[in-house]
Design an enzyme around this catalytic site. Structure first.
Site, short mmCIF file in Angstrom:
data_model
loop_
_atom_site.label_atom_id
_atom_site.label_comp_id
_atom_site.label_asym_id
_atom_site.label_seq_id
_atom_site.Cartn_x
_atom_site.Cartn_y
_atom_site.Cartn_z
N LYS A 52 45.50 50.82 55.66
CA LYS A 52 46.22 49.82 54.86
C LYS A 52 47.55 49.47 55.53
CE LYS A 52 43.87 51.28 50.66
NZ LYS A 52 43.89 52.03 49.38
N GLN A 96 47.53 55.90 45.89
CA GLN A 96 46.21 56.21 46.42
C GLN A 96 45.55 57.28 45.56
OE1 GLN A 96 44.80 54.52 48.90
NE2 GLN A 96 42.94 55.72 48.95
N ASP A 119 46.14 46.79 43.27
CA ASP A 119 44.82 47.44 43.22
C ASP A 119 43.95 46.85 42.10
OD1 ASP A 119 44.09 49.37 45.08
OD2 ASP A 119 45.35 50.92 44.19
N1 GUN Z 1 40.80 55.53 46.43
C1 GUN Z 1 39.62 55.02 46.82
N2 GUN Z 1 39.64 53.67 46.79
C2 GUN Z 1 40.88 53.33 46.36
C3 GUN Z 1 41.51 52.08 46.14
O1 GUN Z 1 40.94 51.00 46.29
N3 GUN Z 1 42.80 52.15 45.71
C4 GUN Z 1 43.44 53.31 45.51
N4 GUN Z 1 44.70 53.27 45.07
N5 GUN Z 1 42.89 54.49 45.70
C5 GUN Z 1 41.60 54.49 46.14
#
Ligand code: GUN
Length: 293
Positions: A52, A96, A119
């Site tokens: 990211k 996350q 998100d």
């Molecule tokens: N863990 C797995 N996929 C995601 C996601 O799309 N966003 C976040 N914040 N955590 C994750």
């Protein structure tokens, strides 16, 4: 059979975003700024967050990574969320997941200002999506819809079987596929661990979206000739031939299923790259205040 190249589409979208950011910068506007909170040292989470941050660079965004050890208390994490909610320079942020067991993920998600929830996990964004209002759509479902759109795959009136009912993928993608939109407008069946006749359901599907997290679950005998297959699985399985010691395995037994399909996403290189790019797009929308003021 046509392979859906998520990596190529994602690279193209990142280029489009970078061009827009360059134009914003040239006009003296604000560069979008994404922050990510990473708690602990989960291998998968470390990798995702690193991707990211790299994608932010490629798009010309500002990014801030905030790390905590996994002994952080829920109270401390909630205080950090509140700080980011009030930081005017940060347009959007993510926490996350998964979080350590002593912290309530739901409480943390609900503490995020929905206007910065890139998100798309906050109940306000989930609710707005489900009734078709402008909102941040969560990244994986948005990425899947974008792939269907860019490959001009006809979904109207088709039978779409979604395997899995998670809040992150199964439920939202089922909602989007049934919505009166293009892509969308499909007849949707959601199957899960308690479903009976799962194989028969899959055999009726024009489109299968597999999001169970069970490697090689979908086999050739479950797939109709000419079906479209979207594989969301990314399970790490041990593989001595890889430098990392593992490989990412999809929910679909690719080698035997692919010859039957009209379109199929590979793992890796299918849905995965699109997920990150959808987060980038949400960050751009947040930076432009295109959804919420
Ligand atoms: N863990 C797995 N996929 C995601 C996601 O799309 N966003 C976040 N914040 N955590 C994750």
């Amino acid at each position: 059979m046509q392979l859906i190249d998520g990596k190529a589409v994602a690279d193209q979208i990142k280029k489009e975003i970078a061009e827009e950011v360059a134009a914003i910068k040239a006009a003296g506007g604000k560069i979008p700024h994404l922050a990510a909170i990473l708690v602990g040292h989960d291998g998968g989470s470390e990798t995702y967050v690193a991707h990211k941050v790299k994608a932010c660079e490629q798009c010309g965004f500002k990014s801030t990574l905030i790390r905590y050890e996994d002994d952080i208390t829920e109270e401390q994490l909630l205080a950090e969320v509140e700080r980011l909610n009030n930081d005017a320079d940060i347009d959007g942020f993510i926490v996350q997941l998964p979080l350590p067991r002593h912290i309530s993920e739901q409480r943390v998600i609900e503490a995020i200002d929905y206007r910065k929830d890139v998100d798309g996990f906050h109940p306000i964004n989930v609710g707005r999506m489900s009734i078709g209002l402008p909102c941040f759509v969560s990244a994986t479902p948005a990425g899947i819809m974008e792939l269907l759109k860019r490959y001009d795959i006809d979904t109207k009136g088709k039978h779409c079987v979604v395997l899995g009912r998670s809040n992150i993928v199964g439920k939202p993608v089922a909602t989007l596929m049934m919505q009166k939109a293009n892509p969308g407008n499909a007849t949707v069946t959601v199957c899960h661990s308690a479903s009976k006749n799962l194989k028969e359901m899959c055999l009726q599907a024009d489109i299968i979206i597999a999001a169970l997290g069970q490697p090689d679950f979908v086999t050739a005998d479950m797939v109709k000739e000419g079906a479209v297959i979207v594989d969301v699985g990314t399970t790490r399985v041990p593989d001595a031939s890889k430098k990392s010691g593992f490989r990412l395995n999809g929910d679909v037994k690719f080698d035997e299923v692919a010859p039957k399909c009209s379109f199929i996403t590979p793992v890796p290189g299918g849905v995965g790259p699109m997920t990150i790019v959808s987060l980038m797009r949400n960050t751009l929308l947040a930076g432009k205040k295109a959804i919420y003021q």
